[in-house]
Design an enzyme around this catalytic site. Sequence first.
Site, mmCIF file in Angstrom:
data_model
loop_
_atom_site.group_PDB
_atom_site.id
_atom_site.type_symbol
_atom_site.label_atom_id
_atom_site.label_comp_id
_atom_site.label_asym_id
_atom_site.label_seq_id
_atom_site.Cartn_x
_atom_site.Cartn_y
_atom_site.Cartn_z
ATOM 1 N N LYS A 85 9.458 -44.398 8.453
ATOM 2 C CA LYS A 85 8.793 -43.306 7.736
ATOM 3 C C LYS A 85 7.465 -43.024 8.437
ATOM 4 O O LYS A 85 6.628 -43.918 8.584
ATOM 5 C CB LYS A 85 8.519 -43.773 6.314
ATOM 6 C CG LYS A 85 8.933 -42.807 5.252
ATOM 7 C CD LYS A 85 8.759 -43.482 3.912
ATOM 8 C CE LYS A 85 8.843 -42.512 2.805
ATOM 9 N NZ LYS A 85 8.516 -43.158 1.528
HETATM 10 C C1 E4P Z 1 9.208 -41.291 -1.171
HETATM 11 O O1 E4P Z 1 9.713 -41.591 -0.119
HETATM 12 C C2 E4P Z 1 7.980 -41.898 -1.717
HETATM 13 O O2 E4P Z 1 8.068 -43.295 -1.604
HETATM 14 C C3 E4P Z 1 7.780 -41.631 -3.177
HETATM 15 O O3 E4P Z 1 8.776 -40.775 -3.695
HETATM 16 C C4 E4P Z 1 6.388 -41.297 -3.567
HETATM 17 O O4 E4P Z 1 6.337 -40.971 -4.928
HETATM 18 P P1 E4P Z 1 5.013 -40.957 -5.807
HETATM 19 O O5 E4P Z 1 4.389 -39.614 -5.654
HETATM 20 O O6 E4P Z 1 5.501 -41.184 -7.196
HETATM 21 O O7 E4P Z 1 4.126 -42.057 -5.291
#
Ligand code: E4P
Length: 224
Positions: A85
């Site tokens: 990522k």
């Molecule tokens: C996605 O890959 C992220 O880990 C995640 O959805 C972030 O979500 P949040 O805005 O609830 O932290």
Amino acid sequence: MVQIYLDSANLQEIEEALSWGVISGLTTNPTLMCKEAEPFEFLVKKICALMETNPVSVEVLSTIAEGMVKEARHLANQAPNVVVKIPMGVEGLKAVYRLNQGEEKVSCNVTLVFSVNQALLAARAGAAYVSPFLGRLDDIGWDGVGLVREIIEVFTRQGIDTRIIAASIRHPRHVHEAAAVGAHIATVPFSVLKQMARHPLTDIGVERFLADWDRARRGEEIGR
Ligand code: E4P
């Protein structure tokens, strides 16, 4: 069919969700990883093993391309199903581009996407996945699902095959709306996954069926 990923780094949650047979991949982020007691690399390996061949997104911490590429290669060596990522931005784009050159390509998920143009650039640089954060857009009064819809429209019209992960999901309605607009994947926290499986009328229905069954066995009449 839309795929459901689990957005978690918690081993108990992962094992439980896998046993439901509905999970096709997993996403983590630094916030989720640092909540867990296990050391980072142990956790990455353990999660990847539990997920078998399904993709597991693990995020880099570096903010410059050079560092991101180094971290990405290290992460990709931990397990064959790691997807790295990379946060959106100029440094992130450079890193994704480099990770797609040469023989040892690394599959990348460009995260923290909040506009169609960011998604387009990520796809051009070579991202296998883009993650628009719909909950965080809703938080500032924008239309998170609308962004997912627009990215899908543009990618479809342009024949771009980068997969779209609807991320930052806050409630079950986000999942059904993301699926309705055609997201390839919705990544869902375990709390939301549990909410998706339940409905108060289902619980009442089961209770009522069992109560009727007991009453009938006691010879009582079942009214309609
Ligand atoms: C996605 O890959 C992220 O880990 C995640 O959805 C972030 O979500 P949040 O805005 O609830 O932290």
